[in-house]
Design a protein around this motif. Structure first.
Motif, PDB file in Angstrom:
ATOM      1  N   ALA A  49       0.875  -1.094  -0.023  1.00 25.77           N
ATOM      2  CA  ALA A  49       0.032  -0.064   0.027  1.00 25.77           C
ATOM      3  C   ALA A  49       0.750   1.194   0.163  1.00 25.77           C
ATOM      4  O   ALA A  49       0.551   2.206  -0.501  1.00 25.77           O
ATOM      5  CB  ALA A  49      -0.831   0.086   1.236  1.00 25.77           C
ATOM      6  N   HIS A  50       1.842   1.378   0.864  1.00 25.43           N
ATOM      7  CA  HIS A  50       2.919   2.471   0.927  1.00 25.43           C
ATOM      8  C   HIS A  50       3.260   2.525  -0.647  1.00 25.43           C
ATOM      9  O   HIS A  50       3.661   3.796  -1.132  1.00 25.43           O
ATOM     10  CB  HIS A  50       3.882   2.240   1.795  1.00 25.43           C
ATOM     11  N   THR A  51       3.811   1.521  -1.221  1.00 19.40           N
ATOM     12  CA  THR A  51       4.332   1.536  -2.628  1.00 19.40           C
ATOM     13  C   THR A  51       3.342   2.306  -3.582  1.00 19.40           C
ATOM     14  O   THR A  51       3.831   2.908  -4.462  1.00 19.40           O
ATOM     15  CB  THR A  51       4.783   0.217  -3.199  1.00 19.40           C
ATOM     16  N   ILE A  52       2.203   1.763  -3.568  1.00 18.71           N
ATOM     17  CA  ILE A  52       1.055   2.374  -4.268  1.00 18.71           C
ATOM     18  C   ILE A  52       1.002   3.840  -4.078  1.00 18.71           C
ATOM     19  O   ILE A  52       0.638   4.496  -5.118  1.00 18.71           O
ATOM     20  CB  ILE A  52      -0.167   1.616  -4.219  1.00 18.71           C
ATOM     21  N   ALA A  53       0.919   4.373  -2.752  1.00 16.37           N
ATOM     22  CA  ALA A  53       0.658   5.535  -2.554  1.00 16.37           C
ATOM     23  C   ALA A  53       1.596   6.330  -3.066  1.00 16.37           C
ATOM     24  O   ALA A  53       1.351   7.663  -3.527  1.00 16.37           O
ATOM     25  CB  ALA A  53       0.539   5.897  -0.970  1.00 16.37           C
ATOM     26  N   ARG A  54       3.050   6.089  -2.919  1.00 17.07           N
ATOM     27  CA  ARG A  54       4.124   6.767  -3.642  1.00 17.07           C
ATOM     28  C   ARG A  54       3.933   6.642  -5.074  1.00 17.07           C
ATOM     29  O   ARG A  54       4.209   7.819  -5.568  1.00 17.07           O
ATOM     30  CB  ARG A  54       5.537   5.966  -3.362  1.00 17.07           C
ATOM     31  N   GLN A  55       3.431   5.730  -5.781  1.00 17.31           N
ATOM     32  CA  GLN A  55       3.451   5.796  -7.158  1.00 17.31           C
ATOM     33  C   GLN A  55       2.321   6.711  -7.551  1.00 17.31           C
ATOM     34  O   GLN A  55       2.421   7.398  -8.575  1.00 17.31           O
ATOM     35  CB  GLN A  55       2.966   4.158  -7.478  1.00 17.31           C
ATOM     36  N   LEU A  56       1.021   6.885  -6.809  1.00 17.11           N
ATOM     37  CA  LEU A  56       0.113   7.608  -7.061  1.00 17.11           C
ATOM     38  C   LEU A  56       0.505   9.122  -7.124  1.00 17.11           C
ATOM     39  O   LEU A  56       0.265   9.925  -8.202  1.00 17.11           O
ATOM     40  CB  LEU A  56      -1.038   7.540  -6.199  1.00 17.11           C
ATOM     41  N   TYR A  57       1.271   9.367  -6.179  1.00 16.52           N
ATOM     42  CA  TYR A  57       1.814  10.760  -6.154  1.00 16.52           C
ATOM     43  C   TYR A  57       2.864  11.215  -7.169  1.00 16.52           C
ATOM     44  O   TYR A  57       2.742  12.027  -7.978  1.00 16.52           O
ATOM     45  CB  TYR A  57       2.427  11.039  -4.840  1.00 16.52           C
ATOM     46  N   GLU A 106       2.624   6.545 -21.364  1.00 19.46           N
ATOM     47  CA  GLU A 106       3.204   5.589 -20.462  1.00 19.46           C
ATOM     48  C   GLU A 106       2.694   6.060 -18.846  1.00 19.46           C
ATOM     49  O   GLU A 106       2.091   5.066 -18.377  1.00 19.46           O
ATOM     50  CB  GLU A 106       4.486   5.269 -20.555  1.00 19.46           C
ATOM     51  N   VAL A 107       2.839   7.336 -18.687  1.00 16.95           N
ATOM     52  CA  VAL A 107       2.508   7.592 -17.359  1.00 16.95           C
ATOM     53  C   VAL A 107       1.042   7.544 -17.043  1.00 16.95           C
ATOM     54  O   VAL A 107       0.563   7.585 -15.829  1.00 16.95           O
ATOM     55  CB  VAL A 107       3.277   9.026 -17.214  1.00 16.95           C
ATOM     56  N   ALA A 108       0.290   7.869 -18.019  1.00 18.13           N
ATOM     57  CA  ALA A 108      -1.084   7.878 -17.796  1.00 18.13           C
ATOM     58  C   ALA A 108      -1.513   6.323 -17.340  1.00 18.13           C
ATOM     59  O   ALA A 108      -2.348   6.300 -16.451  1.00 18.13           O
ATOM     60  CB  ALA A 108      -1.990   7.928 -19.360  1.00 18.13           C
ATOM     61  N   TYR A 109      -0.820   5.344 -17.821  1.00 14.77           N
ATOM     62  CA  TYR A 109      -1.353   4.067 -17.561  1.00 14.77           C
ATOM     63  C   TYR A 109      -0.658   3.810 -16.121  1.00 14.77           C
ATOM     64  O   TYR A 109      -1.240   3.213 -15.077  1.00 14.77           O
ATOM     65  CB  TYR A 109      -0.368   2.992 -18.310  1.00 14.77           C
ATOM     66  N   HIS A 110       0.461   4.529 -15.530  1.00 14.70           N
ATOM     67  CA  HIS A 110       1.195   4.406 -14.546  1.00 14.70           C
ATOM     68  C   HIS A 110       0.118   4.765 -13.292  1.00 14.70           C
ATOM     69  O   HIS A 110       0.048   4.321 -12.255  1.00 14.70           O
ATOM     70  CB  HIS A 110       2.337   4.817 -14.169  1.00 14.70           C
ATOM     71  N   ARG A 111      -0.549   6.044 -13.655  1.00 15.32           N
ATOM     72  CA  ARG A 111      -1.326   6.928 -12.823  1.00 15.32           C
ATOM     73  C   ARG A 111      -2.681   5.937 -12.795  1.00 15.32           C
ATOM     74  O   ARG A 111      -3.089   5.975 -11.558  1.00 15.32           O
ATOM     75  CB  ARG A 111      -1.531   8.113 -13.311  1.00 15.32           C
ATOM     76  N   ASP A 112      -3.037   5.286 -13.675  1.00 10.61           N
ATOM     77  CA  ASP A 112      -4.432   4.611 -13.596  1.00 10.61           C
ATOM     78  C   ASP A 112      -4.328   3.539 -12.692  1.00 10.61           C
ATOM     79  O   ASP A 112      -4.940   3.076 -11.992  1.00 10.61           O
ATOM     80  CB  ASP A 112      -4.836   4.185 -14.863  1.00 10.61           C
ATOM     81  N   HIS A 113      -3.058   2.902 -13.043  1.00 11.22           N
ATOM     82  CA  HIS A 113      -2.855   1.506 -12.226  1.00 11.22           C
ATOM     83  C   HIS A 113      -2.822   1.992 -10.665  1.00 11.22           C
ATOM     84  O   HIS A 113      -3.384   1.333  -9.715  1.00 11.22           O
ATOM     85  CB  HIS A 113      -1.270   0.877 -12.563  1.00 11.22           C
ATOM     86  N   ALA A 114      -2.055   3.074 -10.283  1.00  8.07           N
ATOM     87  CA  ALA A 114      -2.043   3.352  -9.063  1.00  8.07           C
ATOM     88  C   ALA A 114      -3.429   3.682  -8.261  1.00  8.07           C
ATOM     89  O   ALA A 114      -3.863   3.602  -7.280  1.00  8.07           O
ATOM     90  CB  ALA A 114      -0.965   4.701  -8.853  1.00  8.07           C
ATOM     91  N   ASP A 168      -7.604  12.663  -9.705  1.00  6.87           N
ATOM     92  CA  ASP A 168      -8.885  13.055 -10.100  1.00  6.87           C
ATOM     93  C   ASP A 168     -10.232  12.742  -9.212  1.00  6.87           C
ATOM     94  O   ASP A 168     -10.181  12.388  -8.283  1.00  6.87           O
ATOM     95  CB  ASP A 168      -9.240  12.769 -11.755  1.00  6.87           C
ATOM     96  N   ASP A 169     -11.406  13.175  -9.678  1.00  2.00           N
ATOM     97  CA  ASP A 169     -12.717  13.123  -9.013  1.00  2.00           C
ATOM     98  C   ASP A 169     -13.044  11.639  -8.502  1.00  2.00           C
ATOM     99  O   ASP A 169     -13.490  11.493  -7.669  1.00  2.00           O
ATOM    100  CB  ASP A 169     -13.831  13.660  -9.852  1.00  2.00           C
ATOM    101  N   ARG A 170     -12.562  10.627  -9.076  1.00  4.52           N
ATOM    102  CA  ARG A 170     -12.591   9.155  -8.895  1.00  4.52           C
ATOM    103  C   ARG A 170     -12.287   8.898  -7.496  1.00  4.52           C
ATOM    104  O   ARG A 170     -12.852   8.223  -6.807  1.00  4.52           O
ATOM    105  CB  ARG A 170     -11.892   8.350  -9.988  1.00  4.52           C
ATOM    106  N   LEU A 171     -11.243   9.557  -7.163  1.00  2.23           N
ATOM    107  CA  LEU A 171     -10.696   9.318  -5.870  1.00  2.23           C
ATOM    108  C   LEU A 171     -11.407  10.135  -4.763  1.00  2.23           C
ATOM    109  O   LEU A 171     -11.553   9.707  -3.517  1.00  2.23           O
ATOM    110  CB  LEU A 171      -9.239   9.762  -5.522  1.00  2.23           C
ATOM    111  N   ARG A 172     -11.817  11.356  -5.141  1.00  4.26           N
ATOM    112  CA  ARG A 172     -12.300  12.413  -4.080  1.00  4.26           C
ATOM    113  C   ARG A 172     -14.018  11.955  -3.737  1.00  4.26           C
ATOM    114  O   ARG A 172     -14.560  12.233  -3.080  1.00  4.26           O
ATOM    115  CB  ARG A 172     -12.390  13.762  -4.564  1.00  4.26           C
ATOM    116  N   ARG A 173     -14.408  10.824  -4.567  1.00  4.60           N
ATOM    117  CA  ARG A 173     -15.824  10.524  -4.353  1.00  4.60           C
ATOM    118  C   ARG A 173     -15.947   9.547  -3.358  1.00  4.60           C
ATOM    119  O   ARG A 173     -17.081   9.310  -2.625  1.00  4.60           O
ATOM    120  CB  ARG A 173     -16.427  10.100  -5.719  1.00  4.60           C
ATOM    121  N   ARG A 174     -14.887   8.817  -3.074  1.00  4.74           N
ATOM    122  CA  ARG A 174     -14.859   7.825  -1.964  1.00  4.74           C
ATOM    123  C   ARG A 174     -15.209   8.376  -0.524  1.00  4.74           C
ATOM    124  O   ARG A 174     -14.141   9.307  -0.146  1.00  4.74           O
ATOM    125  CB  ARG A 174     -13.530   7.005  -2.036  1.00  4.74           C
TER     126      ARG A 174
END
Length: 204
Positions: free
Chosen positions: A88-96, A125-133, A196-202
């Motif tokens: 989870a920490h790795t995913i948080a870093r990747q998201l940022y 490429e980075v758009a995929y990285h962000r979507d994955h995170a 984006d808003d997909r994260l803020r809706r949660r």
């Protein structure tokens, strides 16, 4: 300071970001929670390594810069060198970081500077990285009520050094600061909206 020197300093800093994070993600080989994630993280690491090779070659010999510099000669963000921690920490870093990279490359791709060609390819490429995170952030957030809260998975709720989305002041020289002005502008935008808003809706 000439435009060539400025571009070289920026290429070195951006190349170091990609190089260091590619190695951090590579540490998950054989240790990811599921086999599919080993492949996904390895692919992201390879994308970043490819970016690093192009960027470092703009600053000098890519192999010498990657292997023969002293530790303090690297100009990467502190964010990318942080230990992986748990998944989870790795995913948080990747998201940022991937959000930061996407904002940066999207801007560079629309210009006619020395990074335009790389940015036009890397932004996809980075758009995929962000979507994955993002998808993993949502998945980890949709935990059963009996599970520990997300803060326990992501370092007590602390943002993973995201306040350092530029080289530490101790490693900067006056000649490097103009080369990295684009990072400061991106940092202001980045601090407002990590995704984006997909994260803020949660909700909670």
């Amino acid at each position: 300071m000439t435009a060539t020197t400025t571009a070289t300093a920026a290429a070195l800093a951006l190349g170091d970001d990609a190089l260091v994070l590619s190695h951090r993600l590579g540490e998950w080989a054989g240790h990811a929670p599921v086999l599919e994630e080993e492949v996904a993280l390895a692919n992201i690491a390879l994308d970043l390594l490819g970016q690093a090779r192009v960027l470092l070659s703009m600053a000098g010999d890519e192999d010498e810069l990657a292997y023969l510099r002293e530790e303090r000669a690297f100009r990467n963000l502190q964010l990318v060198e942080q230990p992986n921690g748990d998944f989870a920490h790795t995913i948080a870093r990747q998201l940022y970081f991937s959000t930061h990279q996407h904002l940066l490359y999207a801007r560079l791709a629309t210009g006619d500077g020395p990074f335009a060609g790389l940015a036009a390819k890397a932004v996809k490429e980075v758009a995929y990285h962000r979507d994955h995170a993002e998808q993993w952030t949502l998945r980890l957030g949709d935990r059963p009520r009996t599970s520990p809260p997300p803060s326990e998975h992501t370092g007590g709720g602390r943002r993973p050094r995201c306040g350092r989305l530029r080289p530490d002041d101790r490693t900067q020289t006056a000649s490097q600061r103009p080369a990295l002005d684009h990072r400061r502008r991106r940092q202001r935008d980045f601090g407002r909206a990590p995704s984006d808003d997909r994260l803020r809706r949660r909700g909670p």
